[in-house]
Design an enzyme around this catalytic site. Sequence first.
Site, PDB file in Angstrom:
ATOM      1  CB  CYS A 113      -0.926   0.010   1.208  1.00 25.13           C
ATOM      2  SG  CYS A 113      -2.357  -1.009   0.906  1.00 25.13           S
TER       3      CYS A 113
HETATM    4  N1  CO8 Z   1     -20.108  -9.914   5.948  1.00 26.65           N
HETATM    5  C1  CO8 Z   1     -20.613 -10.217   7.161  1.00 26.65           C
HETATM    6  N2  CO8 Z   1     -19.836 -10.410   8.253  1.00 26.65           N
HETATM    7  C2  CO8 Z   1     -18.496 -10.304   8.090  1.00 26.65           C
HETATM    8  C3  CO8 Z   1     -17.917 -10.000   6.855  1.00 26.65           C
HETATM    9  C4  CO8 Z   1     -18.762  -9.814   5.753  1.00 26.65           C
HETATM   10  N3  CO8 Z   1     -18.287  -9.535   4.542  1.00 26.65           N
HETATM   11  N4  CO8 Z   1     -16.581  -9.946   7.015  1.00 26.65           N
HETATM   12  C5  CO8 Z   1     -16.320 -10.220   8.289  1.00 26.65           C
HETATM   13  N5  CO8 Z   1     -17.484 -10.444   8.951  1.00 26.65           N
HETATM   14  C6  CO8 Z   1     -17.651 -10.799  10.346  1.00 26.65           C
HETATM   15  C7  CO8 Z   1     -16.366 -11.366  10.934  1.00 26.65           C
HETATM   16  O1  CO8 Z   1     -16.218 -12.729  10.608  1.00 26.65           O
HETATM   17  C8  CO8 Z   1     -16.592 -11.125  12.382  1.00 26.65           C
HETATM   18  O2  CO8 Z   1     -17.459 -12.113  12.902  1.00 26.65           O
HETATM   19  P1  CO8 Z   1     -17.188 -12.781  14.339  1.00 26.65           P
HETATM   20  O3  CO8 Z   1     -17.274 -11.622  15.301  1.00 26.65           O
HETATM   21  O4  CO8 Z   1     -18.283 -13.763  14.447  1.00 26.65           O
HETATM   22  O5  CO8 Z   1     -15.805 -13.348  14.237  1.00 26.65           O
HETATM   23  C9  CO8 Z   1     -17.338  -9.793  12.409  1.00 26.65           C
HETATM   24  O6  CO8 Z   1     -17.915  -9.647  11.128  1.00 26.65           O
HETATM   25  C10 CO8 Z   1     -16.433  -8.614  12.689  1.00 26.65           C
HETATM   26  O7  CO8 Z   1     -15.255  -8.730  11.867  1.00 26.65           O
HETATM   27  P2  CO8 Z   1     -14.006  -7.782  11.996  1.00 26.65           P
HETATM   28  O8  CO8 Z   1     -13.664  -7.578  13.427  1.00 26.65           O
HETATM   29  O9  CO8 Z   1     -12.941  -8.290  11.063  1.00 26.65           O
HETATM   30  O10 CO8 Z   1     -14.645  -6.438  11.399  1.00 26.65           O
HETATM   31  P3  CO8 Z   1     -14.027  -5.024  11.380  1.00 26.65           P
HETATM   32  O11 CO8 Z   1     -14.982  -4.075  11.950  1.00 26.65           O
HETATM   33  O12 CO8 Z   1     -12.636  -5.000  11.903  1.00 26.65           O
HETATM   34  O13 CO8 Z   1     -13.953  -4.707   9.802  1.00 26.65           O
HETATM   35  C11 CO8 Z   1     -12.252  -4.594   8.105  1.00 26.65           C
HETATM   36  C12 CO8 Z   1     -13.169  -5.490   8.950  1.00 26.65           C
HETATM   37  C13 CO8 Z   1     -13.142  -3.748   7.224  1.00 26.65           C
HETATM   38  C14 CO8 Z   1     -11.361  -5.473   7.242  1.00 26.65           C
HETATM   39  C15 CO8 Z   1     -11.413  -3.694   9.029  1.00 26.65           C
HETATM   40  O14 CO8 Z   1     -10.822  -4.440  10.058  1.00 26.65           O
HETATM   41  C16 CO8 Z   1     -10.309  -2.968   8.298  1.00 26.65           C
HETATM   42  O15 CO8 Z   1     -10.505  -2.301   7.308  1.00 26.65           O
HETATM   43  N6  CO8 Z   1      -9.112  -3.003   8.846  1.00 26.65           N
HETATM   44  C17 CO8 Z   1      -7.982  -2.289   8.281  1.00 26.65           C
HETATM   45  C18 CO8 Z   1      -7.330  -3.167   7.330  1.00 26.65           C
HETATM   46  C19 CO8 Z   1      -6.394  -2.462   6.421  1.00 26.65           C
HETATM   47  O16 CO8 Z   1      -6.318  -1.274   6.286  1.00 26.65           O
HETATM   48  N7  CO8 Z   1      -5.633  -3.243   5.751  1.00 26.65           N
HETATM   49  C20 CO8 Z   1      -4.776  -2.772   4.773  1.00 26.65           C
HETATM   50  C21 CO8 Z   1      -4.790  -3.750   3.727  1.00 26.65           C
HETATM   51  S1  CO8 Z   1      -4.279  -3.140   2.232  1.00 26.65           S
HETATM   52  C22 CO8 Z   1      -2.601  -3.231   2.073  1.00 26.65           C
HETATM   53  O17 CO8 Z   1      -1.850  -3.156   2.954  1.00 26.65           O
HETATM   54  C23 CO8 Z   1      -2.108  -3.453   0.682  1.00 26.65           C
HETATM   55  C24 CO8 Z   1      -1.909  -4.862   0.414  1.00 26.65           C
HETATM   56  C25 CO8 Z   1      -1.786  -5.103  -1.040  1.00 26.65           C
HETATM   57  C26 CO8 Z   1      -3.075  -5.005  -1.771  1.00 26.65           C
HETATM   58  C27 CO8 Z   1      -3.328  -6.053  -2.760  1.00 26.65           C
HETATM   59  C28 CO8 Z   1      -4.690  -6.619  -2.721  1.00 26.65           C
HETATM   60  C29 CO8 Z   1      -4.970  -7.796  -3.532  1.00 26.65           C
END
Ligand code: CO8
Length: 379
Positions: free
Chosen positions: A162
């Site tokens: 990123c």
């Molecule tokens: N629908 C329904 N429920 C879901 C879904 C979904 N799609 N996804 C997850 N849930 C569930 C989970 O399983 C979890 O359930 P349980 O409590 O039963 O375990 C519950 O919802 C809550 O899940 P989370 O705690 O994971 O939810 P969050 O509120 O944390 O949201 C996010 C998830 C949106 C992913 C959030 O954590 C986030 O955005 N975090 C930051 C991540 C970030 O910025 N990462 C950077 C990545 S990008 C990068 O670095 C570049 C890499 C290279 C890119 C190339 C790509 C191919």
Amino acid sequence: MRLHQASDRVVISGLGLWTPDHVITNEELVVALNAYADKFNSEHQSEIESGLLKPVGKSDAEFIEKASGIKQRHVYVKEGICDVNRMKPLIPERKEDELSHQAEIALHAARSAMQAANKTAQDIDAVIVSCAYTERAYPAIAIEVQDALGIDGFGFDMLVACSAATFALHRAWEMVSSGSARAVLVINPELVSPQINYTDRDSHFIFGDVATAIIVERAETATGDQQFEILGTQAKTLFSNNIRSNFGYMSRASDTDPFGADKLFHQEGRSVFKEVCPMAAEHLSSHLALHGKTPQDVRRWWLHQANINMNHLISKKLLGRVPEADEAPIVLDRYANTASAGSIIAFNLHHKDMQPGDIGMLCSFGAGYSIGSLVLCKL
Ligand code: CO8
């Protein structure tokens, strides 16, 4: 080979953006994943009941928008992604004598940046293609782009997930400052859809494809309508396994599936959120302090576009309040997370109203972990 003048004043003089025509909404992705989950779970019912396999979890469009701020994403090729029998884009391989897919999208963005900066191939000495993935190891995509544009100089690829765009701008700034290049074309062709696990509810909604480009040159040669002086750049990395893709050439030697789930993008999103937000806020305020500035001096924040709640938290730490949309524009509702290109899209779409002397902060954060920032001043 040429000897160039070193320069104290380096500017960004042109921005380019290429947006793919195809859009996938959250609803479309959710319908596809949920149909896939029903199919997989019924076909593997006995393995799931005996604990040999985990059921595929279902997704929810409301959750996606609330948890991330993402409403839709653009993709290079839509065909195949929502096909329950495929769940990945269908992009035909090109022959070695054809332009590669990634070079093609890089060229779209590059040409629009060159036009904005009033530059021809003859004015540019270096091309950096910097992004989360390149579609092959070599020859560099940057050299293919350099050749297609007719640039006499050098090109190389860089991978910093990123932070690829801000880290490449850092390199470009150093090259122009030192005089090793008069002008540098930095391109971020983020063709990420082939690396997304569209069967995983935790990550299927996060990313979109795009290409951005930027011209960096000496202030003395710049003639673009919109110019921003680079007052300084800072970079920071700290190793973390929380965002990972194990895709690579070693799969052949380890006899592992080169496209298994661990070879695609995966993350501990909650941990990333908690760990990266304070790091990014601290990085940005320290960087501003190096220039004798505070967050209150910043007219516009072009923040990394991964998650709207992350951006609000970082802005609150910096400003003590949620910023106005105009202060820290959000593009991820429309583009989703486009890896390194997100903050560059925000910059591209939200800079023309800035006044001479206005300060802007460009910032990325993500896998590595990595954080990159540039303090910019509108000329
Ligand atoms: N629908 C329904 N429920 C879901 C879904 C979904 N799609 N996804 C997850 N849930 C569930 C989970 O399983 C979890 O359930 P349980 O409590 O039963 O375990 C519950 O919802 C809550 O899940 P989370 O705690 O994971 O939810 P969050 O509120 O944390 O949201 C996010 C998830 C949106 C992913 C959030 O954590 C986030 O955005 N975090 C930051 C991540 C970030 O910025 N990462 C950077 C990545 S990008 C990068 O670095 C570049 C890499 C290279 C890119 C190339 C790509 C191919």
